[in-house]
Write a protein that holds these residues in place. Structure first.
Motif, PDB file in Angstrom:
ATOM      1  N   HIS A  55       0.834  -1.212   0.000  1.00 16.98           N
ATOM      2  CA  HIS A  55       0.000   0.000   0.000  1.00 16.98           C
ATOM      3  C   HIS A  55       0.873   1.268   0.000  1.00 16.98           C
ATOM      4  O   HIS A  55       0.574   2.239  -0.701  1.00 16.98           O
ATOM      5  CB  HIS A  55      -0.928  -0.029   1.212  1.00 16.98           C
ATOM      6  N   HIS A 141       3.142   9.790   4.826  1.00 15.37           N
ATOM      7  CA  HIS A 141       2.238   8.655   4.707  1.00 15.37           C
ATOM      8  C   HIS A 141       2.956   7.358   5.068  1.00 15.37           C
ATOM      9  O   HIS A 141       2.448   6.533   5.832  1.00 15.37           O
ATOM     10  CB  HIS A 141       1.668   8.585   3.279  1.00 15.37           C
ATOM     11  N   HIS A 145       2.332   4.742   8.259  1.00 13.61           N
ATOM     12  CA  HIS A 145       2.198   3.284   8.178  1.00 13.61           C
ATOM     13  C   HIS A 145       3.282   2.581   8.987  1.00 13.61           C
ATOM     14  O   HIS A 145       3.049   1.493   9.515  1.00 13.61           O
ATOM     15  CB  HIS A 145       2.169   2.812   6.727  1.00 13.61           C
TER      16      HIS A 145
HETATM   17 FE   LIG Z   1      -2.464   4.739   3.889  1.00 12.33          FE
END
Ligand SMILES: [Fe+2]
Length: 442
Positions: A55, A141, A145
């Motif tokens: 992701h 981002h 994560h």
């Molecule tokens: Fe995300």
């Protein structure tokens, strides 16, 4: 304003350093366990680590390779699999995810294209590239994560695989409360180049005088709440909190168990006796609210938290961090997964705010009493799904970052949000109260 050539080279250098530094952390978190462990779901609240991994690469491809770079897709076929809105966490283990080797190869392919793009990109006025914003957004981002993956590691059963030195010992005696005088301050920012949409714009907020704890609530203080029957007394709980406490069987912070007369906690696969002078962590908003009521106080509003963290009474301006505008160092705050748990109260005197409020940044995310909304004048950027779709009464704001948060993703204006029942995150809190008339006029 388009930056000059030297400024652009400096920005390219900084972005390259942050991309590489963040990727090293991602690699460490995903190489610490074997492939079977990467594919497994360790809690229904979390994705398999291998989902987070691909992701991160997919978001980097979407925003940097395709949008900023205008290059053809690398793997358009996997966009849906790694779309957090299309795939609820509980379903992610059943998806045809890229196996670990393929996920790693995908990340490398995307990153090579991004380095190539970084060499050529012109930092024009286009909002997505001005000041390298999209690169900063993608770095943050991935760091977010990395914190989520650290929380997955904490939920994972089995022997310890992560190692780090313990945080520093206390260097100052910190206790009691701090009075914050009535008046206006500037909340939010217009100037921090990598600040996200929900931190903007800067705006003036007027607050009456209030009192806030000089440090986060400690395990020792929280144990008194437990020993005093706090979990069994509906007086301290909101109706929704009391209902949740019953349904979820809450009796202590997550990862705690009775140990003789005391308590022990499990941290990344190791049990040890609970240390009283550390900030309590892994409590939900309902527990924080009940503790505060028991203590005769309340949670600070988000504005109260930010004024305590940023307002400088000498100049009247709001700082980037409690200690000033300089980037955090290891003397200021417990950030960046340098340590695997919060530092004892008093460990970071250099990180205190001008009014003497300690450990606002790092250690534990702090629950506030405020639901997540846009600041006045909010404009979604670069997409509604970043923040705006979460505005409303469902989410409570957390501030200040934790030991698991990277320093780049942890300004004094940074805002996090979660459901009031969540406690797998590195969440703690501190208390506040209205100032008495005598205190307010002191
Ligand atoms: Fe995300």
């Amino acid at each position: 304003m388009t930056i000059d050539r030297t400024g652009a080279e400096r920005l390219r250098g900084r972005i390259a350093v942050e991309l590489a530094r963040t990727r090293a952390r991602t690699a460490l978190l995903t190489e610490a366990v074997d492939d079977a462990d990467l594919m497994r779901q360790h809690s229904p609240l979390m994705s398999p680590l291998v989902w987070d991994l691909a992701h991160v690469g997919n978001q980097e491809e979407l925003w940097l390779v395709r949008d900023v770079g205008g290059r053809p897709p690398v793997r358009q076929d996997i966009d849906d699999l790694y779309d957090a809105f299309k795939q609820p966490r509980r379903d992610r283990p059943t998806l045809p995810l890229l196996p670990p080797d393929e996920a790693r190869a995908y990340l490398t392919t995307v990153r090579d294209k991004v380095y190539d793009l970084l060499d050529r990109v012109a930092f024009t006025d286009r909002p997505l590239v001005a000041d390298g914003f999209a690169f900063g957004m993608i770095v943050q981002h991935e760091q977010q994560h990395d914190e989520t993956m650290l929380a997955t590691h904490q939920l994972r059963a089995g022997p310890a695989v992560l190692h780090a030195p313990p945080p520093p010992e206390p260097r100052a005696r910190v206790a009691g409360e701090v009075l914050v005088p009535a008046g206006e301050f500037t909340m939010g920012t217009d100037t921090d180049p990598w600040a996200l949409d929900n931190e903007r714009p800067a705006h003036r907020v007027e607050l009456p005088a209030y009192v806030i704890d000089a440090a986060p609530v400690t395990n020792g203080a929280y144990r008194q709440f437990i020993a005093d029957g706090g979990y069994d007394d509906p007086r301290w709980w909101s109706p929704a909190g009391w209902r949740h406490r019953g349904e979820a069987g809450l009796t202590a912070p997550m990862h705690w168990r009775r140990d003789g007369d005391g308590w022990a906690y499990r941290r990344f696969g190791r049990w040890s006796p609970v240390r009283d002078d550390e900030p309590v962590v892994h409590v939900c908003w309902y527990e924080a609210q009940a503790y505060a009521a028991w203590a005769g106080k309340r949670l600070p509003t988000e504005a109260e938290w930010e004024k305590a963290a940023r307002w400088d009474p000498a100049t009247g301006r709001s700082r980037r961090y409690p200690w000033g505008d300089d980037e955090p160092t290891s003397a200021h705050a417990n950030l960046g997964q340098r340590h695997l748990w919060p530092a004892p109260v008093g460990a970071y005197p250099a990180g205190a705010s001008p009014l003497g409020v300690h450990q606002l940044i790092g250690d534990v995310w702090e629950w506030t009493g405020t639901t997540f909304r846009g600041h006045p004048g909010f404009a979604a950027f670069p997409y509604r799904e970043y923040s705006e779709v979460f505005f409303g009464d469902d989410y409570l704001v957390l501030r200040g970052g934790s030991f698991g948060t990277d320093q780049v993703a942890c300004r004094g204006t940074f805002r996090n949000w979660d459901y009031p029942i969540r406690r797998q995150i590195f969440s703690g809190f501190r208390c506040a109260r209205d100032a008495s008339p005598e205190e307010a006029h002191r």
